[in-house]
Design an enzyme around this catalytic site. Structure first.
Site, PDB file in Angstrom:
ATOM      1  N   ASP A 148      -1.857   0.025  -9.410  1.00  0.00           N
ATOM      2  CA  ASP A 148      -1.149   1.291  -9.240  1.00  0.00           C
ATOM      3  C   ASP A 148      -0.747   1.798 -10.619  1.00  0.00           C
ATOM      4  O   ASP A 148      -0.879   1.080 -11.618  1.00  0.00           O
ATOM      5  CB  ASP A 148       0.094   1.073  -8.368  1.00  0.00           C
ATOM      6  CG  ASP A 148       0.753   2.364  -7.888  1.00  0.00           C
ATOM      7  OD1 ASP A 148       0.126   3.435  -7.991  1.00  0.00           O
ATOM      8  OD2 ASP A 148       1.898   2.303  -7.408  1.00  0.00           O
TER       9      ASP A 148
ATOM     10  N   TYR B 203       2.160   6.622  -6.976  1.00  0.00           N
ATOM     11  CA  TYR B 203       1.445   6.732  -5.702  1.00  0.00           C
ATOM     12  C   TYR B 203      -0.077   6.749  -5.898  1.00  0.00           C
ATOM     13  O   TYR B 203      -0.786   7.547  -5.295  1.00  0.00           O
ATOM     14  CB  TYR B 203       1.899   7.964  -4.908  1.00  0.00           C
ATOM     15  CG  TYR B 203       3.396   8.095  -4.790  1.00  0.00           C
ATOM     16  CD1 TYR B 203       4.205   6.969  -4.596  1.00  0.00           C
ATOM     17  CD2 TYR B 203       4.028   9.332  -4.872  1.00  0.00           C
ATOM     18  CE1 TYR B 203       5.584   7.079  -4.484  1.00  0.00           C
ATOM     19  CE2 TYR B 203       5.409   9.441  -4.756  1.00  0.00           C
ATOM     20  CZ  TYR B 203       6.179   8.308  -4.567  1.00  0.00           C
ATOM     21  OH  TYR B 203       7.545   8.419  -4.457  1.00  0.00           O
ATOM     22  N   HIS B 204      -0.557   5.810  -6.730  1.00  0.00           N
ATOM     23  CA  HIS B 204      -1.988   5.716  -7.001  1.00  0.00           C
ATOM     24  C   HIS B 204      -2.521   4.310  -6.712  1.00  0.00           C
ATOM     25  O   HIS B 204      -3.178   3.699  -7.550  1.00  0.00           O
ATOM     26  CB  HIS B 204      -2.273   6.061  -8.471  1.00  0.00           C
ATOM     27  CG  HIS B 204      -1.831   7.430  -8.869  1.00  0.00           C
ATOM     28  ND1 HIS B 204      -1.577   7.773 -10.186  1.00  0.00           N
ATOM     29  CD2 HIS B 204      -1.591   8.549  -8.145  1.00  0.00           C
ATOM     30  CE1 HIS B 204      -1.203   9.033 -10.244  1.00  0.00           C
ATOM     31  NE2 HIS B 204      -1.196   9.529  -9.015  1.00  0.00           N
ATOM     32  N   PRO B 205      -2.276   3.749  -5.525  1.00  0.00           N
ATOM     33  CA  PRO B 205      -2.778   2.406  -5.241  1.00  0.00           C
ATOM     34  C   PRO B 205      -4.296   2.397  -5.087  1.00  0.00           C
ATOM     35  O   PRO B 205      -4.893   3.347  -4.568  1.00  0.00           O
ATOM     36  CB  PRO B 205      -2.085   2.043  -3.926  1.00  0.00           C
ATOM     37  CG  PRO B 205      -1.846   3.356  -3.254  1.00  0.00           C
ATOM     38  CD  PRO B 205      -1.542   4.321  -4.376  1.00  0.00           C
TER      39      PRO B 205
END
Length: 569
Positions: free
Chosen positions: A291, A465-467
């Site tokens: 992330d 919020y970039h998994p």
């Protein structure tokens, strides 16, 4: 129900897959757990903080207590709605750096180097940038990509402060040169969010060979080792959706590994612990979780020029009314109109720090607004070496999985975050901000030492919020790989995964654009047709990157970039 292809997930990649597969004449059924994306909270760009905090649109995932963040649990929003996370995200459009994809290929994802993926970025784009080299961009794709006016004086000050601090300006961070300060692009069109649902799924559903089914995928069905369909829990009870050709999982970096594990594909010991029969022992399922983290460096403003004037209930009503009736004004922008990519230190080849600039001091989720005018930069390192995992909590498909990112687990993470904060402070200290600069709100002027900064990071850092990465793509002989470079799940037949979960390494920036690209490229693999011709052009890399953190000689094309940006306002 039956179709040639069954796609699990109507998110960024799933929508692109539905469009391209149905365009080629194949029958497609898309399974989506969420409902409609109609409504002002999704369609109005300025309302971006609302849908990701609404159970109607978000799965509501949270991490396990993060051991290196004092046991904090962090929100992990994922879209549970038509369009998936493209319907609840911040709409920022970033392709990623060319070297990201070259790194994918070097890690075993052959055929996914920048030369391979650039044609797919162009195919998907309908670019309205106005400045920059258009040969790097697409002009007739389904996805509208635009730029906001950046008319707020604080946004212009951020651009000028970057130049004063010695960084280059870039007229197109998604083109030849990502490094530098410049406009941020967004998936907004005619004042509204332009999600993957609007770009791809709605046009696909107008075709007679594409259907949408609402339901929660419980497991993938197999005959022997071949995937033949998906069992879903719908309003009508349990249903079976049959796939004549293949099942394609595009359910997000959280739900894709969960579905594989529920179906018997994953780490054998973990599956047995859950009482699930092992079909394929793939230890990489759920592993490699990555992330981006970020912290808000917030500054008070001494003049009433920020967006705080609209933060009252009355102000928001005025903004909303203008957007609702005219489709214009502040409601038509996500307000992330300026940003930057820089390198944290000498010896880093390409940018590893990203800035989102916002002309108000407020959390990304819309809470805890500073009392008064201010501005902020969301800043964080792009390539953390920390890795986590998604695992099952139980064999019950209704249970959320366990999510542990293992954030900030290496000394490199702490070093890079300290550098990011200090470099941000240097930028805010430039003369361009002198007319507006008040005191530092957060982390606060007392946070100077490494120890004080570490305390602030531990307490205030948040997910961007970039998994990604939990079904890693790689060579078929790699025991940690889950899918091969054609997105086929290793160890079974008739099953593919195509979404951000297959990324070997998180890309440089926001993930919506590379997720859509993944759906575009995966469609050609699935259809068995030739890939788009490679484009061998090279991006700009600072020739002095080995010895300098920022350019020490004139940057090629800089005068033209500055002229373009001045002409744009």
């Amino acid at each position: 129900m039956q179709a040639d292809y069954v796609i699990v997930g109507a998110g960024s990649a799933g929508c692109a897959l539905a469009y391209r597969l149905s365009e080629a004449g194949r029958s497609v059924i898309v399974i989506e757990a969420g409902g409609s994306d109609w409504g002002p909270f999704i369609r109005m760009p300025a309302a971006l903080s609302y849908p990701m905090n609404m159970a109607r649109y978000d799965w509501g995932f949270r991490t396990e207590p993060e051991p290196h963040l004092g046991g904090r649990t962090l929100a992990t929003p994922r879209g549970k709605v038509i369009g998936g996370s493209s319907s609840i995200n911040g709409m920022v459009y970033v392709r990623g750096h060319a070297r990201d994809f070259d790194g994918w290929a070097a890690a075993g994802a052959k055929g996914w180097a920048f030369a391979d993926v650039l044609p797919y970025f162009r195919r998907m784009e309908n670019w309205h940038g106005g400045i920059g080299d258009p040969s790097w961009r697409g002009s007739d794709g389904p996805l509208h990509v635009t730029r906001g006016p950046a008319s707020n004086p604080l946004a212009r000050a951020f651009l000028e402060a970057g130049r004063q601090a010695g960084y280059p300006l870039t007229d197109d961070p998604n083109g030849w040169r990502q490094e530098g300060f410049g406009p941020m692009e967004s998936t907004i069109w005619r004042g509204m969010r332009w999600s993957a649902a609007w770009a791809y799924l709605r046009p696909a559903l107008r075709r007679p060979n594409c259907d949408l089914v609402t339901g929660i995928a419980r497991r993938i069905l197999f005959e022997g080792r071949r995937a033949t369909g998906v069992e879903i829990d719908s309003f009508n009870g349990l249903q079976t959706i049959r796939a004549g050709r293949e099942v394609i999982v595009a359910a997000s970096s959280i739900n894709s590994p969960k579905l594989l594990m529920l179906s018997g594909i994953g780490p054998a010991a973990h599956l047995r612990e859950m009482g699930i029969e092992v079909l394929a022992d793939r230890p990489g399922v759920g592993a490699n979780l990555q992330d981006h983290l970020e912290i808000y460096v917030q500054q008070a403003a001494t003049q009433p020029v920020s967006l705080f004037r609209y933060w009252s209930l009355w102000g928001k009503a005025l903004v909303g009314a203008r957007w609702l009736f005219l489709g214009s004004g502040l409601g038509a922008s996500n307000q992330f109109e300026m940003g930057a990519f820089i390198r944290s230190r000498a010896g880093v080849e390409y940018p590893d720090i990203q800035f989102h600039f916002l002309p108000i001091a407020v959390r990304y989720d819309g809470r805890a607004a500073a009392e008064g005018h201010g501005f902020q930069a969301h800043v964080g390192p792009m390539r953390s070496p920390s890795r986590g995992a998604v695992t099952l909590r139980s064999p019950d498909p209704a249970e959320s999985p366990r999510i542990l990112f293992n954030y900030m687990s290496t000394e490199e993470d702490w070093r890079d975050f300290r550098a990011a904060i200090r470099l941000t402070r240097e930028i805010f200290a430039q003369p361009a901000f002198a007319p507006f600069r008040g005191h530092e709100i957060s982390p606060g002027e007392a946070a100077v030492s490494d120890e004080a900064l570490d305390d602030a990071i531990r307490e205030h850092v948040e997910s961007a919020y970039h998994p990604c990465g939990t079904c890693r793509m790689g060579d078929r002989d790699d025991p940690g790989a889950v899918v091969d470079p054609e997105c086929r799940v290793i160890g079974v037949e008739g099953l593919r995964v195509a979404d951000s979960s297959i990324f070997p390494q998180v890309t440089n920036g926001n993930l919506n654009a590379p997720s859509i690209m993944t759906g575009e490229k995966a469609a050609d693999h699935i259809l068995g047709r030739g890939m788009l011709p490679r484009d061998e052009r090279e991006p700009w890399i600072d020739p002095d990157w080995r010895v300098a953190q920022r350019p020490i000689r004139p940057v090629e094309g800089q005068q033209a970039a500055e002229a373009d940006l001045r002409a744009a306002g």
